[in-house]
Design an enzyme around this catalytic site. Sequence first.
Site, PDB file in Angstrom:
ATOM      1  N   ASP A  21       8.324  17.667  24.470  1.00 21.35           N
ATOM      2  CA  ASP A  21       7.661  17.823  23.035  1.00 21.35           C
ATOM      3  C   ASP A  21       6.903  18.918  22.834  1.00 21.35           C
ATOM      4  O   ASP A  21       5.762  18.796  23.197  1.00 21.35           O
ATOM      5  CB  ASP A  21       6.963  16.420  22.370  1.00 21.35           C
ATOM      6  CG  ASP A  21       6.453  16.625  21.005  1.00 21.35           C
ATOM      7  OD1 ASP A  21       6.701  17.724  20.343  1.00 21.35           O
ATOM      8  OD2 ASP A  21       6.057  15.483  20.316  1.00 21.35           O
ATOM      9  N   THR A  22       7.615  19.940  22.276  1.00 22.58           N
ATOM     10  CA  THR A  22       6.839  21.305  22.532  1.00 22.58           C
ATOM     11  C   THR A  22       5.839  21.394  21.363  1.00 22.58           C
ATOM     12  O   THR A  22       5.041  22.277  21.062  1.00 22.58           O
ATOM     13  CB  THR A  22       7.829  22.451  22.437  1.00 22.58           C
ATOM     14  OG1 THR A  22       8.498  22.305  21.112  1.00 22.58           O
ATOM     15  CG2 THR A  22       8.568  22.753  23.695  1.00 22.58           C
TER      16      THR A  22
END
Length: 156
Positions: free
Chosen positions: A26-27
């Site tokens: 999850d950037t």
Amino acid sequence: WASQVSENRPVCKAIIQGKQFEGLVDTGADVSIIALNQWPKNWPKQKAVTGLVGIGTASEVYQSTEILHCLGPDNQESTVQPMITSIPLNLWGRDLLQQWGAEITMPTPLYSPTSQKIMTKMGYIPGKGLGKNEDGIKVPVEAKINQKREGIGYPF
């Protein structure tokens, strides 16, 4: 570890303090979050002093009291002090992704947009071969340098 963007979520495994966890890459998350139901009961945690934004309404938010040793999906050494809350799956945030050397890349097209438009107008379907039955070669032919200078265009 590599993952192409598709309908499947980019999930990878990490080993924290010797225990394997699976999580979503999850950037958009600043910090990594472990699902409360996966947090080992004998690992210490404390009420978090800050809340979590962007994951809905989390009533109970904890944080590990210790900085934990972590091995990334390709055995990258890292440390993490994860948040812990009731979420359906673990999230690997930028705190870990940076240490793992994660990159997001967008491949450069093999052909210019103009040549792609011309080929499409001529009936080319990406991923299919050229020819009447679309069974021809699907990748470009590589030019090879003739070091011996023999053959077509060179005197014998």
